[in-house]
Design an enzyme around this catalytic site. Structure first.
Site, PDB file in Angstrom:
ATOM      1  N   HIS A 267      28.404 -19.256  46.199  1.00 14.88           N
ATOM      2  CA  HIS A 267      27.401 -20.229  46.633  1.00 14.88           C
ATOM      3  C   HIS A 267      26.049 -19.536  46.855  1.00 14.88           C
ATOM      4  O   HIS A 267      25.031 -19.920  46.268  1.00 14.88           O
ATOM      5  CB  HIS A 267      27.877 -20.905  47.925  1.00 14.88           C
ATOM      6  CG  HIS A 267      26.933 -21.936  48.457  1.00 14.88           C
ATOM      7  ND1 HIS A 267      27.110 -23.281  48.251  1.00 14.88           N
ATOM      8  CD2 HIS A 267      25.783 -21.818  49.175  1.00 14.88           C
ATOM      9  CE1 HIS A 267      26.106 -23.950  48.817  1.00 14.88           C
ATOM     10  NE2 HIS A 267      25.293 -23.079  49.394  1.00 14.88           N
ATOM     11  N   GLU A 268      26.070 -18.500  47.677  1.00 18.39           N
ATOM     12  CA  GLU A 268      24.799 -17.838  48.007  1.00 18.39           C
ATOM     13  C   GLU A 268      24.210 -17.094  46.806  1.00 18.39           C
ATOM     14  O   GLU A 268      22.994 -17.032  46.658  1.00 18.39           O
ATOM     15  CB  GLU A 268      24.978 -16.890  49.205  1.00 18.39           C
ATOM     16  CG  GLU A 268      25.380 -17.584  50.507  1.00 18.39           C
ATOM     17  CD  GLU A 268      24.466 -18.735  50.935  1.00 18.39           C
ATOM     18  OE1 GLU A 268      23.253 -18.690  50.619  1.00 18.39           O
ATOM     19  OE2 GLU A 268      24.965 -19.692  51.574  1.00 18.39           O
ATOM     20  N   HIS A 271      22.155 -19.482  44.908  1.00 22.13           N
ATOM     21  CA  HIS A 271      20.815 -19.607  45.509  1.00 22.13           C
ATOM     22  C   HIS A 271      19.959 -18.394  45.124  1.00 22.13           C
ATOM     23  O   HIS A 271      18.792 -18.522  44.769  1.00 22.13           O
ATOM     24  CB  HIS A 271      20.919 -19.627  47.042  1.00 22.13           C
ATOM     25  CG  HIS A 271      21.302 -20.958  47.631  1.00 22.13           C
ATOM     26  ND1 HIS A 271      20.611 -22.117  47.350  1.00 22.13           N
ATOM     27  CD2 HIS A 271      22.269 -21.308  48.518  1.00 22.13           C
ATOM     28  CE1 HIS A 271      21.150 -23.125  48.050  1.00 22.13           C
ATOM     29  NE2 HIS A 271      22.168 -22.661  48.748  1.00 22.13           N
ATOM     30  N   GLU A 297      20.081 -26.287  46.194  1.00 19.50           N
ATOM     31  CA  GLU A 297      21.513 -26.463  46.448  1.00 19.50           C
ATOM     32  C   GLU A 297      22.269 -26.717  45.140  1.00 19.50           C
ATOM     33  O   GLU A 297      23.446 -26.376  45.030  1.00 19.50           O
ATOM     34  CB  GLU A 297      21.716 -27.611  47.455  1.00 19.50           C
ATOM     35  CG  GLU A 297      23.122 -27.734  48.030  1.00 19.50           C
ATOM     36  CD  GLU A 297      23.510 -26.624  49.007  1.00 19.50           C
ATOM     37  OE1 GLU A 297      22.701 -25.731  49.298  1.00 19.50           O
ATOM     38  OE2 GLU A 297      24.665 -26.662  49.467  1.00 19.50           O
TER      39      GLU A 297
HETATM   40 MG    MG Z   1      23.358 -23.791  50.338  1.00 18.04          MG
END
Ligand code: MG
Length: 503
Positions: A267-268, A271, A297
């Site tokens: 997830h990160e 980003h 996101e």
């Molecule tokens: Mg996030």
């Protein structure tokens, strides 16, 4: 371009650079606060951050000294497209910033700082009433903020605008209506077919250092450049950037569950790839800034879910997992592993929700915070309404406020209007991913062979490098050929779980 105009642009860029550098300094201190700072440093750090935030707000207001921003904004049609973007977006931030006085910002910051303490304690004690007076103050201030910022239709629109420029309740309502209609029945169908899944079979004992090694490998594999960034550990994972050449993300580990860290790292890293993918040459201008939280996101959720919970990616990674962690994976067949990581079930906590139920958690919060800001419901009634909606959407009876209305930090931090960006992220992700699959016909095969490069380059070329050059709406249209449409997300889930149930 006429000479005075060119001079104004140079001045604006110089001022923007200083403003950005100050914000980067703030971000470094915030990163340090989460990653390294000793506990007793908290008070002084809060004062330091408060002081620098005031300076940053002043710098923002100084952008228009000598009216250069006003005159550039009026001459926008004479500017080339990139310069016009810089002016348009700077004007937007300046105009919004100007509407809130330093005194208002300071009051909000102080109220929220106290509220977060009260919230943490109330959550611990499962006692909503002790948080209620703080929440009431925040809601009053956010309603005042909406008034100061201005809106056409709903005061909640003014708050969404901060996180997702251009998005309004008029557009969000039908999107959430659609999800309210389709998700509960999809959830039931999937649950009926999936049967009993032995979730505990992926649990074990995973030494931290080995987990770190694997997570570093995964981030690198996705294309994160460790020479221009770092991975660290924090309680609540996040990504921050000071410059495209220095992007930091954090992850978290659970000793008994390896998948916990992999999900958070993917997830990160999603980003972080967005931040690393922007152009350093435009640093200090909106051309090196993310479009919106929803678009940001979408990058994290695509890697975490569309790829990181997908069959092709795990066909590549699972044999490595079996080799590095023979216990418990060696004796666990791929198909069973895949079923476990894609198990769907209604649950109380948003951050632990699966791909199907996650947006129902957001829907619930969206309805509540919109009604609070519009003055249709009272903060006093929140637990009651929360629990009723949990029953309606999930069929669950909430046993206490910790597992219910007190679970998220957002409201205590004044982040009203933030929640919808999570769902937007999921929807954008599904729509972008469908476009990527069209553009790269053998994408699944590439992922199976451990190749992420084509996808990453596609994201970089189509989304990352542009910064704020496009708005969220124009980007989605440009990349996918149509405007945001929740059908991509529903189709993605339906196809995925149909395939799973047919095996
Ligand atoms: Mg996030």
């Amino acid at each position: 371009m006429k000479a005075p105009l060119a001079r104004s642009i140079d001045t604006l860029k110089q001022r923007l650079r200083e403003y950005t550098q100050l914000n980067a300094t703030l971000a470094i201190l915030q990163w340090d606060q989460e990653v390294h700072m000793p506990e007793e440093g908290a008070d002084e750090r809060a004062r330091l951050l408060g002081y620098l935030s005031t300076l940053a707000h002043e710098k923002l207001l100084h952008l228009n000294d000598g009216n250069i921003l006003t005159s550039l904004q009026q001459a926008e049609k004479n500017l080339d497209k990139k310069t016009a973007t810089i002016v348009r977006e700077t004007w937007r931030s300046y105009r919004l910033g100007k509407k809130l006085s330093s005194a208002f910002i300071q009051e909000l910051t102080e109220v929220c700082s106290r509220a977060q303490h009260a919230w943490a304690e109330a959550r611990q004690r499962e006692h909503f009433k002790s948080f209620l007076p703080h929440l009431k103050k925040i809601i009053a201030l956010k309603r005042q903020e909406a008034k100061l910022l201005g809106y056409k239709h709903s005061p909640y629109d003014a708050l969404i605008e901060t996180y997702e420029p251009g998005m309004t309740t008029k557009e969000l309502d039908p999107i959430f209506d659609e999800l309210r209609k389709s998700l509960p029945s999809l959830l039931k169908q999937i649950q009926k077919k999936q049967g009993k899944v032995p979730l505990q079979k992926i649990l074990g004992t995973f030494p931290l250092e080995e987990q770190k090694r694997l997570n570093t490998y995964v981030a690198e594999h996705m294309g994160f450049n460790f020479k221009a960034g770092r991975m660290d550990v924090s309680t609540h994972p996040f990504t921050t950037n000071f410059h495209p050449k220095d992007v930091r993300f954090t992850t978290r580990f659970a000793e008994n569950n390896l998948l916990y860290s992999i999900g958070s790292t993917m997830h990160e890293t999603g980003h972080a790839l967005y931040e690393q993918g922007m152009k350093a040459e435009h640093f200090g201008t909106p051309l090196t800034e993310a479009i919106s939280l929803g678009i940001h996101e979408s990058q994290s959720r695509m890697w975490e879910n569309n790829i990181g919970k997908g069959r092709p990616f795990w066909q590549f990674l699972y044999p490595k997992l079996q080799k590095q962690f023979p216990k418990p994976f060696k004796s666990l067949a791929f198909e069973e592993f895949y079923r476990i990581i894609n198990h769907v079930t209604p649950s109380f906590i948003r951050t632990e929700a699966d791909e199907v139920t996650y947006n129902l958690h957001i829907l619930l919060r969206y309805e509540l915070e919109k009604d609070l800001i519009e003055g249709k419901i009272k903060a006093d009634d929140l637990p009651k309404i929360w629990n009723k909606k949990m029953k309606d959407y999930f069929g669950l009876s909430v046993p206490n406020d910790r597992l219910g209305v007190l679970q998220d930090v957002h409201w205590s931090a004044g982040l009203f209007g933030y929640f919808p960006t999570y769902t937007l992220g999921n929807l954008y992700a599904a729509q972008f991913y469908a476009a990527a699959q069209k553009a790269i016909p053998d994408l699944d095969k590439q992922l199976q062979q451990g190749q992420c490069t084509s996808l990453r380059e596609w994201l970089r070329k189509n989304i990352h490098v542009h910064g704020k050059y496009h708005t969220a709406k124009s980007l989605v249209q440009r990349v996918t050929g149509e405007s945001l449409n929740s059908q991509f997300f529903i189709e993605y889930l339906t196809t995925k779980y149909d395939e799973l149930s047919q095996r």
